[in-house]
Design an enzyme around this catalytic site. Sequence first.
Site, mmCIF file in Angstrom:
data_model
loop_
_atom_site.group_PDB
_atom_site.id
_atom_site.type_symbol
_atom_site.label_atom_id
_atom_site.label_comp_id
_atom_site.label_asym_id
_atom_site.label_seq_id
_atom_site.Cartn_x
_atom_site.Cartn_y
_atom_site.Cartn_z
ATOM 1 N N LYS A 1 82.363 83.150 105.786
ATOM 2 C CA LYS A 1 81.578 81.931 105.990
ATOM 3 C C LYS A 1 81.805 81.337 107.367
ATOM 4 O O LYS A 1 81.490 80.182 107.624
ATOM 5 C CB LYS A 1 81.923 80.896 104.918
ATOM 6 C CG LYS A 1 81.531 81.325 103.521
ATOM 7 C CD LYS A 1 82.020 80.315 102.501
ATOM 8 C CE LYS A 1 82.124 80.933 101.113
ATOM 9 N NZ LYS A 1 83.289 80.414 100.389
ATOM 10 N N ARG B 1 95.645 92.472 108.911
ATOM 11 C CA ARG B 1 94.808 93.544 109.486
ATOM 12 C C ARG B 1 93.601 92.844 110.092
ATOM 13 O O ARG B 1 92.941 92.045 109.413
ATOM 14 C CB ARG B 1 94.385 94.495 108.365
ATOM 15 C CG ARG B 1 93.155 95.364 108.681
ATOM 16 C CD ARG B 1 93.383 96.380 109.769
ATOM 17 N NE ARG B 1 94.365 97.391 109.436
ATOM 18 C CZ ARG B 1 94.053 98.593 108.913
ATOM 19 N NH1 ARG B 1 92.812 98.918 108.665
ATOM 20 N NH2 ARG B 1 95.010 99.454 108.641
ATOM 21 N N HIS C 1 99.427 99.781 115.281
ATOM 22 C CA HIS C 1 99.492 99.882 113.829
ATOM 23 C C HIS C 1 100.906 100.373 113.525
ATOM 24 O O HIS C 1 101.119 101.532 113.203
ATOM 25 C CB HIS C 1 98.434 100.878 113.342
ATOM 26 C CG HIS C 1 98.249 100.892 111.853
ATOM 27 N ND1 HIS C 1 99.032 100.175 110.984
ATOM 28 C CD2 HIS C 1 97.359 101.554 111.089
ATOM 29 C CE1 HIS C 1 98.630 100.395 109.738
ATOM 30 N NE2 HIS C 1 97.609 101.229 109.781
#
Lengths: 311, 430
Positions: free
Chosen positions: A89, A111, A139
């Site tokens: 939103k 993430r 990562h």
Amino acid sequence: MTAPAYPHRHLLGIEPLEASHIQAVLDTAEALREVLDRPIKKVPALRGKTVVNLFYEASTRTRASFEIAEKVLSADSLSIATSTSSVQKGETLLDTAKNLEAMNPDMIVLRHSASGAAHFLARHCRSAIVNAGDGAHEHPTQALLDALTLRQRKGRLEGLRVAIVGDVLHSRVARSNLWLLTKMGAKVTLCAPPTLMPPGIETLAPTTSRIEEAVEGADAIMMLRIQQERMTGGYFPTLREYHARFGLTEERVRLAKKDVLILHPGPMNRGVEIASEVADGPYSVILDQVTNGVAVRMAVLYLLLGGAEAA
Amino acid sequence: MTDRLLLKGGRVIDPGRSVDADLDLLLVDGEVAELETRVAARGAEVIDVSGLVVCPGFIDLHTHLRQPGREDKETIATGTRAAAAGGFTAVCAMPNTEPVNDQAGITRAILEAAAREGAVRVWPIGAITRGSKGEELAEYGDMREAGCVAVSDDGRPVASARMMRRALEYAKGFDLTVIDHCEEPTLAQGASMNEGAVATMLGLRGAPGAGEAIMVERDVLLAELTGGKLHIAHASTAASVDAVRRGKARGVRVTAEATPQHLLLTDELVRTSEYDTSTKMNPPLRAEEDRQGLIQGLRDGAVDCIATDHAPHTVDDKKVEYDAAAFGVVGLETAVALCLDRLVAAGLISLGRLIELLSTRPAAILGLPGGTLAPGAAADVTVLDLSRRHKVDPARFHSKSRNTPFGGWTLKGAPALTIVGGRVAWGHGR
Ligand SMILES: [Zn+2]
């Protein structure tokens, strides 16, 4: 009192870590791995700790792996993914993080598609932050699980010859692995078509656009995924040519050491970066990677949330 | 009743006339009246400036005042107060407001607001193309008559070579300089910093320096082709400076500016600051070789002036992920002090050269009043205190915005007094 084995409050990347810190995570993972073989896979190490998994990019594997690790260690955890939260939103990362802070979580696992998003949270939140992949930056838990797998199979990391092959330009896995392996004394060669090799990376490791050169004599080959959007991004002319020139085929695997290991962060594009015969061949360590993924994430959770008290 | 202000006992440096001496400066009714060893007060208000340096007022060729349209970031009132506090007596206002200053009516509105609320002079810059869309020429004749001093689509490069050619040609008819933000758009697509090893480590998409130099080379060739007057905004690479240097050697009418941030910082700061968005700007902070190339340009004249590219943004525009953050830093309140400490005191350029870069040359490039203390010139004066030490504190900026990478820097040397049209616009501690 000696310095803690892992002295950082967050895990934002491999780059700021020293070899001894990496060693500590791997050793802890090795010790905790045993829990996963028990009939009742649960220990109370993080009872009463709250962890939020905040995932702005779809990632079934990494998220599931963190969730299992949290459950095994008895942490209270909550996962928020883009499709089910207010993220879509138009709420900003900062708003979301601030709202989550009301719950006072001990840790946020993030993430996000923006490089530096984990640093951003670390700057503006009180919780410990674990980077579960930020843009093309890092990562770290993927690199740690790859390292754990290599160490188990080869008995060491130092002196190993490792080829990292594929879309290095867009790969956070490549960057984290490069930092980790280099710090642990492995010899890394990077291989990609020149359009997918990031500028300046040659200051960190030797590079080549000939896959034969990269895999020759290798103890391990890490294949990077060619993402769908790159296939049409003008980085190379056709998938056919990519496979022909840069794909990992049986013939090319034979240039590596006989006991070569092949790692792939998955999911694979068969016939693009990797030939099916190789993917299904005897070198694959995919099942180890799943178990090791959980073990490494348990170690990270434990060292960041409980390690200090336990030690 | 006349306005008389006497600056007594200062060291006056006016590079345009090779003046560097202890002189008194009398300003009467908005003009320089006398510059002599000793001038009697004769009823003038006297300010003792002994121990200070008196120079022709500093002119910033590259300021974003944001009014009309983005008054949440800056207004003409706050932006010009920031300019005065930073030692600038005039600023050239870039046209990328909302709406874009691409017609005389908007130019007049800006000048009216500046006359009402401005602490320093405001010289509007009109757009090169309507809406800065790069498609059709804006009305240079009308904008010139309304008060525009140059044209620029700053923030956006003029992508089409044909459009740039037409702009350089058409601008000649009104003696307007075309100021280009040089950036080859396809090479810079999606970039949030300089391309290179640092961007690679950070996983951020980079814009190569070549993308700027390509456009500088193109523009210099087009200025040569058309005989038009070209000014390169915020040169950030060594190759851009070199293209300007070669153009000048061939007699092309080209000038260039550099900003303090590009002269003092490199892309390494994005890494060491851990993605601090106050390091994000366009052009981006470049490599050390580029920074050295800019400094060399200041020394040998390939770079003509220092401009701030003062680009205010709200906290919300900056307190986001690096990729999502707005480009730009504020600069009016730090530029002069940074240059005094890190360029002059560091021995890279002389004080006289700095004054040339901040006053004499900017005035000459756009043909603006000022840039000199010759009798009869506009009474715009900047007074410097070379010994004042201070710490950059963004919370105390007059600007509405705080987006600076220099917060916390300790600097020696600062503006002391800013006089516009013979009146004190700002004074330290006044
Ligand atoms: Zn610009």
